[in-house]
Design a protein around this motif. Structure first.
Motif, PDB file in Angstrom:
ATOM      1  N   LEU A  23       0.815  -1.207   0.000  1.00  0.00           N
ATOM      2  CA  LEU A  23       0.000   0.000   0.000  1.00  0.00           C
ATOM      3  C   LEU A  23       0.852   1.262   0.000  1.00  0.00           C
ATOM      4  CD1 LEU A  23      -2.727   1.348  -0.005  1.00  0.00           C
ATOM      5  CD2 LEU A  23      -2.828   1.030   2.483  1.00  0.00           C
ATOM      6  N   GLY A  24       1.946   1.269   0.744  1.00  0.00           N
ATOM      7  CA  GLY A  24       2.834   2.432   0.743  1.00  0.00           C
ATOM      8  C   GLY A  24       3.358   2.721  -0.656  1.00  0.00           C
ATOM      9  N   ALA A  25       3.711   1.672  -1.388  1.00  0.00           N
ATOM     10  CA  ALA A  25       4.188   1.836  -2.763  1.00  0.00           C
ATOM     11  C   ALA A  25       3.088   2.383  -3.664  1.00  0.00           C
ATOM     12  CB  ALA A  25       4.702   0.501  -3.302  1.00  0.00           C
ATOM     13  N   LEU A  26       1.872   1.936  -3.449  1.00  0.00           N
ATOM     14  CA  LEU A  26       0.745   2.428  -4.244  1.00  0.00           C
ATOM     15  C   LEU A  26       0.509   3.917  -3.988  1.00  0.00           C
ATOM     16  CD1 LEU A  26      -1.548   1.697  -6.199  1.00  0.00           C
ATOM     17  CD2 LEU A  26      -2.922   1.080  -4.217  1.00  0.00           C
ATOM     18  N   ILE A  27       0.551   4.321  -2.740  1.00  0.00           N
ATOM     19  CA  ILE A  27       0.361   5.735  -2.398  1.00  0.00           C
ATOM     20  C   ILE A  27       1.503   6.567  -2.966  1.00  0.00           C
ATOM     21  CG2 ILE A  27       0.295   7.401  -0.493  1.00  0.00           C
ATOM     22  CD1 ILE A  27      -1.168   5.174   1.147  1.00  0.00           C
ATOM     23  N   LEU A  28       2.732   6.097  -2.813  1.00  0.00           N
ATOM     24  CA  LEU A  28       3.869   6.830  -3.357  1.00  0.00           C
ATOM     25  C   LEU A  28       3.768   6.945  -4.877  1.00  0.00           C
ATOM     26  CD1 LEU A  28       6.510   8.330  -2.935  1.00  0.00           C
ATOM     27  CD2 LEU A  28       7.681   6.098  -2.881  1.00  0.00           C
ATOM     28  N   THR A  29       3.317   5.902  -5.545  1.00  0.00           N
ATOM     29  CA  THR A  29       3.121   5.949  -7.000  1.00  0.00           C
ATOM     30  C   THR A  29       2.155   7.062  -7.373  1.00  0.00           C
ATOM     31  OG1 THR A  29       3.609   3.609  -7.278  1.00  0.00           O
ATOM     32  CG2 THR A  29       2.300   4.645  -9.005  1.00  0.00           C
ATOM     33  N   GLU A  30       1.051   7.175  -6.634  1.00  0.00           N
ATOM     34  CA  GLU A  30       0.075   8.240  -6.907  1.00  0.00           C
ATOM     35  C   GLU A  30       0.688   9.618  -6.713  1.00  0.00           C
ATOM     36  OE1 GLU A  30      -3.100   8.192  -8.169  1.00  0.00           O
ATOM     37  OE2 GLU A  30      -2.612   6.094  -8.570  1.00  0.00           O
ATOM     38  N   LEU A  31       1.514   9.766  -5.682  1.00  0.00           N
ATOM     39  CA  LEU A  31       2.149  11.054  -5.435  1.00  0.00           C
ATOM     40  C   LEU A  31       3.163  11.386  -6.528  1.00  0.00           C
ATOM     41  CD1 LEU A  31       2.632  10.935  -1.561  1.00  0.00           C
ATOM     42  CD2 LEU A  31       0.732  11.918  -2.880  1.00  0.00           C
ATOM     43  N   LEU A  32       3.881  10.390  -7.017  1.00  0.00           N
ATOM     44  CA  LEU A  32       4.836  10.636  -8.096  1.00  0.00           C
ATOM     45  C   LEU A  32       4.123  10.970  -9.404  1.00  0.00           C
ATOM     46  CD1 LEU A  32       7.571   7.963  -7.315  1.00  0.00           C
ATOM     47  CD2 LEU A  32       7.597  10.428  -6.841  1.00  0.00           C
ATOM     48  N   ARG A  33       2.965  10.381  -9.624  1.00  0.00           N
ATOM     49  CA  ARG A  33       2.154  10.768 -10.793  1.00  0.00           C
ATOM     50  C   ARG A  33       1.744  12.234 -10.683  1.00  0.00           C
ATOM     51  NH1 ARG A  33      -1.381   5.346 -10.796  1.00  0.00           N
ATOM     52  NH2 ARG A  33       0.016   4.091 -12.077  1.00  0.00           N
ATOM     53  N   ALA A  34       1.399  12.643  -9.478  1.00  0.00           N
ATOM     54  CA  ALA A  34       1.026  14.046  -9.272  1.00  0.00           C
ATOM     55  C   ALA A  34       2.221  14.954  -9.531  1.00  0.00           C
ATOM     56  CB  ALA A  34       0.499  14.242  -7.850  1.00  0.00           C
ATOM     57  N   ALA A  35       3.406  14.550  -9.089  1.00  0.00           N
ATOM     58  CA  ALA A  35       4.607  15.353  -9.344  1.00  0.00           C
ATOM     59  C   ALA A  35       4.827  15.516 -10.844  1.00  0.00           C
ATOM     60  CB  ALA A  35       5.827  14.703  -8.684  1.00  0.00           C
ATOM     61  N   THR A  36       4.596  14.453 -11.591  1.00  0.00           N
ATOM     62  CA  THR A  36       4.708  14.523 -13.048  1.00  0.00           C
ATOM     63  C   THR A  36       3.661  15.473 -13.614  1.00  0.00           C
ATOM     64  OG1 THR A  36       5.603  12.277 -13.168  1.00  0.00           O
ATOM     65  CG2 THR A  36       4.623  13.169 -15.180  1.00  0.00           C
ATOM     66  N   ALA A  37       2.438  15.394 -13.117  1.00  0.00           N
ATOM     67  CA  ALA A  37       1.370  16.287 -13.585  1.00  0.00           C
ATOM     68  C   ALA A  37       1.681  17.746 -13.265  1.00  0.00           C
ATOM     69  CB  ALA A  37       0.034  15.878 -12.962  1.00  0.00           C
ATOM     70  N   PHE A  38       2.344  17.981 -12.149  1.00  0.00           N
ATOM     71  CA  PHE A  38       2.766  19.338 -11.783  1.00  0.00           C
ATOM     72  C   PHE A  38       4.017  19.772 -12.547  1.00  0.00           C
ATOM     73  CE2 PHE A  38       0.592  18.684  -7.475  1.00  0.00           C
ATOM     74  CZ  PHE A  38      -0.405  19.616  -7.710  1.00  0.00           C
ATOM     75  N   GLU A  39       4.549  18.876 -13.382  1.00  0.00           N
ATOM     76  CA  GLU A  39       5.746  19.120 -14.196  1.00  0.00           C
ATOM     77  C   GLU A  39       6.986  19.385 -13.349  1.00  0.00           C
ATOM     78  OE1 GLU A  39       4.700  22.127 -17.074  1.00  0.00           O
ATOM     79  OE2 GLU A  39       3.318  20.768 -18.104  1.00  0.00           O
ATOM     80  N   CYS A  40       7.106  18.644 -12.263  1.00  0.00           N
ATOM     81  CA  CYS A  40       8.265  18.760 -11.392  1.00  0.00           C
ATOM     82  C   CYS A  40       9.407  17.899 -11.915  1.00  0.00           C
ATOM     83  CB  CYS A  40       7.892  18.334  -9.967  1.00  0.00           C
ATOM     84  SG  CYS A  40       6.667  19.426  -9.222  1.00  0.00           S
TER      85      CYS A  40
END
Length: 167
Positions: free
Chosen positions: A83-100
């Motif tokens: 589950l931690g990996a799943l949550i981190l994956t979602e956060l990294l997708r958000a970082a990509t969407a924010f163009e970080c």
């Protein structure tokens, strides 16, 4: 994560981080920046399919081309499920969407479980913040991920049976 998730998130927060748990106001403040065209935050919760019990959550803040993982937490009975990996994956997708182009985070030096998760995603240690976690005066390990490469996003196909991630 929505405002109605704050109370169950706080209960989990206090269980997992009794000395340095976030306050209600801290969550409200970050959620205020998580919606609309000028959003700079992304917060998610993980719920069980049977009854919707919140078993995890995470948050990310973006500023320019740098993102910072604000928090990740997983209920003790869910440790080892991915589950931690799943949550981190979602956060990294958000970082990509924010163009970080990079993602930073702080992790307690005594939280080896979390450090191993972050390393699997390609985060590398870059320094320490002495006495960062208060009132326990515990040092934080600062870690960095370069998102301009594929280094940390290979795990983006992670899934967990019986758990939904919701914003």
């Amino acid at each position: 994560m929505r405002w109605w998730d704050i109370e169950p998130v706080l209960a989990l927060e206090k269980d997992l981080f009794p000395e340095d748990a976030w306050s209600r106001g801290m969550f409200w403040s970050d959620l205020a920046h998580a919606r609309g065209p000028e959003a700079t935050r992304r917060y998610v919760v993980a719920e069980t399919e049977d009854g919707g019990r919140i078993v995890g959550y995470g948050g990310l803040a973006a500023a320019g081309d740098v993102a910072d993982v604000q928090t990740i937490a997983v209920a003790r009975d869910q440790w080892g499920t991915g589950l931690g990996a799943l949550i981190l994956t979602e956060l990294l997708r958000a970082a990509t969407a924010f163009e970080c182009v990079e993602v930073l985070l702080e992790c307690r030096v005594d939280n080896v479980r979390a450090q191993k998760l972050y390393e699997r995603f390609g985060f590398e240690p870059i320094g320490f913040r002495r006495g960062y976690y208060q009132p326990g005066n515990v040092d934080a390990l600062v870690m960095r991920l370069d998102t301009a490469s594929d280094s940390g996003l290979a795990a983006s196909s992670t899934s967990v049976q019986g758990t939904d991630i919701n914003d």
